[in-house]
Design a protein around this motif. Sequence first.
Motif, PDB file in Angstrom:
ATOM      1  N   ALA A 178       4.503   8.988  12.658  1.00  0.00           N
ATOM      2  CA  ALA A 178       3.551   8.272  13.511  1.00  0.00           C
ATOM      3  C   ALA A 178       4.208   7.221  14.399  1.00  0.00           C
ATOM      4  CB  ALA A 178       2.478   7.606  12.650  1.00  0.00           C
ATOM      5  N   ASP A 179       5.446   6.829  14.105  1.00  0.00           N
ATOM      6  CA  ASP A 179       6.053   5.676  14.772  1.00  0.00           C
ATOM      7  C   ASP A 179       6.118   5.807  16.290  1.00  0.00           C
ATOM      8  OD1 ASP A 179       6.388   4.295  12.427  1.00  0.00           O
ATOM      9  OD2 ASP A 179       8.457   4.926  12.116  1.00  0.00           O
ATOM     10  N   ALA A 183       0.811  -1.220   0.000  1.00  0.00           N
ATOM     11  CA  ALA A 183       0.000   0.000   0.000  1.00  0.00           C
ATOM     12  C   ALA A 183       0.842   1.267   0.000  1.00  0.00           C
ATOM     13  CB  ALA A 183      -0.948  -0.007   1.200  1.00  0.00           C
ATOM     14  N   ALA A 184       1.934   1.273   0.764  1.00  0.00           N
ATOM     15  CA  ALA A 184       2.766   2.479   0.821  1.00  0.00           C
ATOM     16  C   ALA A 184       3.365   2.798  -0.544  1.00  0.00           C
ATOM     17  CB  ALA A 184       3.873   2.299   1.857  1.00  0.00           C
ATOM     18  N   ASP A 185       3.770   1.763  -1.288  1.00  0.00           N
ATOM     19  CA  ASP A 185       4.341   1.980  -2.617  1.00  0.00           C
ATOM     20  C   ASP A 185       3.348   2.656  -3.554  1.00  0.00           C
ATOM     21  OD1 ASP A 185       6.494   0.595  -1.645  1.00  0.00           O
ATOM     22  OD2 ASP A 185       5.977  -1.286  -2.621  1.00  0.00           O
ATOM     23  N   PHE A 186       2.070   2.309  -3.400  1.00  0.00           N
ATOM     24  CA  PHE A 186       1.040   2.789  -4.316  1.00  0.00           C
ATOM     25  C   PHE A 186       0.227   3.957  -3.755  1.00  0.00           C
ATOM     26  CE2 PHE A 186       1.966  -1.346  -6.062  1.00  0.00           C
ATOM     27  CZ  PHE A 186       1.758  -1.204  -7.424  1.00  0.00           C
ATOM     28  N   MET A 187       0.726   4.571  -2.688  1.00  0.00           N
ATOM     29  CA  MET A 187       0.029   5.711  -2.090  1.00  0.00           C
ATOM     30  C   MET A 187      -1.378   5.334  -1.622  1.00  0.00           C
ATOM     31  SD  MET A 187       2.385   7.950  -2.378  1.00  0.00           S
ATOM     32  CE  MET A 187       3.801   8.373  -3.379  1.00  0.00           C
ATOM     33  N   GLY A 188      -1.522   4.134  -1.078  1.00  0.00           N
ATOM     34  CA  GLY A 188      -2.814   3.736  -0.537  1.00  0.00           C
ATOM     35  C   GLY A 188      -3.263   2.377  -1.038  1.00  0.00           C
ATOM     36  N   PHE A 222      -3.196  11.457  12.356  1.00  0.00           N
ATOM     37  CA  PHE A 222      -2.558  11.260  11.054  1.00  0.00           C
ATOM     38  C   PHE A 222      -3.629  10.885  10.025  1.00  0.00           C
ATOM     39  CE2 PHE A 222       0.757  10.777  14.185  1.00  0.00           C
ATOM     40  CZ  PHE A 222       1.792  11.516  13.632  1.00  0.00           C
ATOM     41  N   MET A 223      -4.452  11.858   9.703  1.00  0.00           N
ATOM     42  CA  MET A 223      -5.591  11.624   8.818  1.00  0.00           C
ATOM     43  C   MET A 223      -5.190  11.522   7.353  1.00  0.00           C
ATOM     44  SD  MET A 223      -8.502  14.066  10.549  1.00  0.00           S
ATOM     45  CE  MET A 223      -7.443  15.530  10.519  1.00  0.00           C
ATOM     46  N   SER A 224      -4.067  12.117   6.979  1.00  0.00           N
ATOM     47  CA  SER A 224      -3.669  12.098   5.569  1.00  0.00           C
ATOM     48  C   SER A 224      -3.163  10.735   5.135  1.00  0.00           C
ATOM     49  CB  SER A 224      -2.585  13.149   5.309  1.00  0.00           C
ATOM     50  OG  SER A 224      -1.404  12.841   6.022  1.00  0.00           O
ATOM     51  N   THR A 225      -2.895   9.860   6.100  1.00  0.00           N
ATOM     52  CA  THR A 225      -2.447   8.497   5.790  1.00  0.00           C
ATOM     53  C   THR A 225      -3.503   7.522   6.290  1.00  0.00           C
ATOM     54  OG1 THR A 225      -1.202   8.433   7.865  1.00  0.00           O
ATOM     55  CG2 THR A 225      -0.009   9.089   5.902  1.00  0.00           C
ATOM     56  N   SER A 226      -4.744   7.762   5.917  1.00  0.00           N
ATOM     57  CA  SER A 226      -5.881   7.032   6.473  1.00  0.00           C
ATOM     58  C   SER A 226      -5.910   5.562   6.094  1.00  0.00           C
ATOM     59  CB  SER A 226      -7.191   7.692   6.031  1.00  0.00           C
ATOM     60  OG  SER A 226      -7.259   7.744   4.616  1.00  0.00           O
ATOM     61  N   LEU A 281       5.870  10.468   1.841  1.00  0.00           N
ATOM     62  CA  LEU A 281       5.539   9.410   0.884  1.00  0.00           C
ATOM     63  C   LEU A 281       4.262   8.665   1.256  1.00  0.00           C
ATOM     64  CD1 LEU A 281       9.088   7.927   0.177  1.00  0.00           C
ATOM     65  CD2 LEU A 281       7.679   9.279  -1.380  1.00  0.00           C
ATOM     66  N   ARG A 282       3.834   8.785   2.499  1.00  0.00           N
ATOM     67  CA  ARG A 282       2.612   8.102   2.929  1.00  0.00           C
ATOM     68  C   ARG A 282       1.356   8.961   2.746  1.00  0.00           C
ATOM     69  NH1 ARG A 282       3.146   3.214   5.479  1.00  0.00           N
ATOM     70  NH2 ARG A 282       5.210   2.717   6.306  1.00  0.00           N
ATOM     71  N   VAL A 283       1.532  10.205   2.379  1.00  0.00           N
ATOM     72  CA  VAL A 283       0.385  11.110   2.276  1.00  0.00           C
ATOM     73  C   VAL A 283      -0.319  10.915   0.934  1.00  0.00           C
ATOM     74  CG1 VAL A 283      -0.351  13.515   2.276  1.00  0.00           C
ATOM     75  CG2 VAL A 283       1.492  12.774   3.793  1.00  0.00           C
ATOM     76  N   SER A 284      -1.608  10.778   0.988  1.00  0.00           N
ATOM     77  CA  SER A 284      -2.390  10.575  -0.231  1.00  0.00           C
ATOM     78  C   SER A 284      -2.492  11.862  -1.034  1.00  0.00           C
ATOM     79  CB  SER A 284      -3.794  10.086   0.121  1.00  0.00           C
ATOM     80  OG  SER A 284      -4.500  11.096   0.827  1.00  0.00           O
ATOM     81  N   ASP A 285      -2.717  11.712  -2.330  1.00  0.00           N
ATOM     82  CA  ASP A 285      -2.926  12.885  -3.185  1.00  0.00           C
ATOM     83  C   ASP A 285      -4.171  13.658  -2.762  1.00  0.00           C
ATOM     84  OD1 ASP A 285      -0.691  12.314  -4.650  1.00  0.00           O
ATOM     85  OD2 ASP A 285      -1.758  11.492  -6.380  1.00  0.00           O
ATOM     86  N   VAL A 286      -5.155  12.949  -2.226  1.00  0.00           N
ATOM     87  CA  VAL A 286      -6.407  13.600  -1.826  1.00  0.00           C
ATOM     88  C   VAL A 286      -6.142  14.700  -0.806  1.00  0.00           C
ATOM     89  CG1 VAL A 286      -8.611  13.261  -0.651  1.00  0.00           C
ATOM     90  CG2 VAL A 286      -7.826  11.594  -2.341  1.00  0.00           C
TER      91      VAL A 286
END
Length: 642
Positions: free
Chosen positions: A381-382, A199-204, A602-606, A411-416
């Motif tokens: 978040a760690d 999921a991290a590689d594909f931004m979700g 950490f809502m941007s990495t939902s 890198l974990r933040v979604s485009d949204v």
Amino acid sequence: MSETGSPVRILAPFDSSLQSQQERFEKVKTLIHSDSASASAQLAGEVAELIQERQKEGKPFVLGLATGSTPVLFYRELIRLHQEEGLSFSNVITFNLDEYYGLSPDHPESYFRFMRDQLFDHVDIPADQINIPDGTVPMEEVYDHCLEYERKIDEVGGLDMQILGIGRTGHIGFNEPGSSEDSRTRMITLDRVTRQDAAADFMGLTNVPRSAITMGVGTILKAKSLVLMAWGASKSEIVQQAVEGPRIDQVSASFLQGHEHAVFLVDEAAAGHLTRFRYPWLVGPVAWDGQMKKRAVVWLSQKLEKPILKLIDEDYNESGTGELLASTSEAAYEVNIDIFNRVQHTITGWPGGKPGADDTNRPERAEPFPKRVLVFSPEPADAFIGMGGTLDRLKEQGHTVQLVFQTSGNLRVSDVASLNFARVLLEMAEATHVSGWENQREYAESILSALEEKGEFGIDPEMVRKLKGLIVRGEARDAATVCRLDNEDTQFLDLPFYEKGRYRRFVLGTEDDELVADVLRSFQPDIVFATGASSDPSSIQALSFRAFSNAWRSLGDEPWNSRCHVWLYGGRDGDIEAHEIEMAVPMSPDQLEEKVEATRKFMSTSDEVFNTSARNQMIAALYDSLGMAEYEAIEAFRRWNP
């Protein structure tokens, strides 16, 4: 098979008659190296010898290749051998295990692109000798494409060697649970766990393909030799199942047990669940020091589901731990009391030490007080996932706490999240009829344009990554506030290896070490908390920890260094083993809820599933089962001794 650091050749034939008593549960050749770098270097050297032997004979060397983070160091060593020692790949023919279905070759997460980035673009292998399944074949042509892939392998005489990794589901290639031993190249639906790991590689998770084309188990087993590599503690359980468990289609890697020339090449962390390391008393004599006694008694208590103080002599004798009693000339009751006290003494509500108290049996010393506490968080978040409750308690008890976010986490933040920010900013600029908003309008429009141009899976341009980093920075500060930390208690390093890289493409440099060293030198901590020591070596957590450990060793002569204690906390890939816990910090229901609230910031990495409450409640349940007091939740730590 070998002990750690042994020079035994990886590709030497396996002779089960030479297995030691300690290795008797292992059903396939298993070599353990101290770290992934040394293992990868040795394997690359042996592969190079085979390539050169075939060159002298005027024959090709047919090599099956894997993708993912596991073989990256192996590929880097092959590149080094080519560039520095003249190793030629002109006679090498390659076949890759798999490819995501639906991804074009130039897609940034396609395995074709991965192989170019990690190997092919850096060596002299002819393009027509590279074979990778085509993820763009029309659905109605997939079956024929797979048959053709098999035919090509047979046409060149079969695979001389196949390199493999292993997924958390036990898959080799993309042969998910249920794949039969005689399966061939085909399309397969990906397991949810496999998709979560990508999921991290594909931004979700929603962006991860649901299908892939993969060599079958039977195709893989036809190779003349097989090398399966595994690194990090997160792979230890599945490695044990594949090496010591039955041959079953639920763990396709277990089928390597039936191959005459198969070898598992693992580091110490990935070997951690093998019987000879996890339960060494079951395979031979051991030195019954305090740590080994604790490990055995905790295991026995869990195995029999009995509190430590209720174990009796027969429990020890009938479960393979009778030697413990015999070697110490102690009765079960005496051993039980000793280990019960050891476990009980790990529990503390004062993770920074209790001032003025007798600290003889406490995990952390009483003085100095207050202490200077430095907490390293590889991704933002760690630290909240691993020790959010302890952060709160350290601050509440008056210590000086500095929380250092080693990477930006962009890198974990979604485009949204970026789109929403840019759209709101643009609307504000358009709705505000005051001069001075032109720059904000231009910035918002440039972000929207950049996101549209890169598409759903493209690589973020620098300005977009910067924005995503700032979004996470705000979330991290909000989370820190929940744990009583002020803005001045946090620091963002933005380590270069992360800012310049991408998942599976990170390269740690001296500038990363120096930035961490500057923090240590400036703060001069009494206590350091860190994580990542046993993580996958190519992960952000492992690389961040390596930057810390390199910096720490470079400052060994500093006066504060010898007085400073370093504690490791559980990371994203798992908590600390029960017998390794040296400090257990209980949390009340309210404290646990506050910790969960911090991670919710950490809502941007939902798409991430932190599951913090369940993890901490499991540790509390473990302590309860051992006969300790019952707590709502516990955060666990162990000392790091460099």
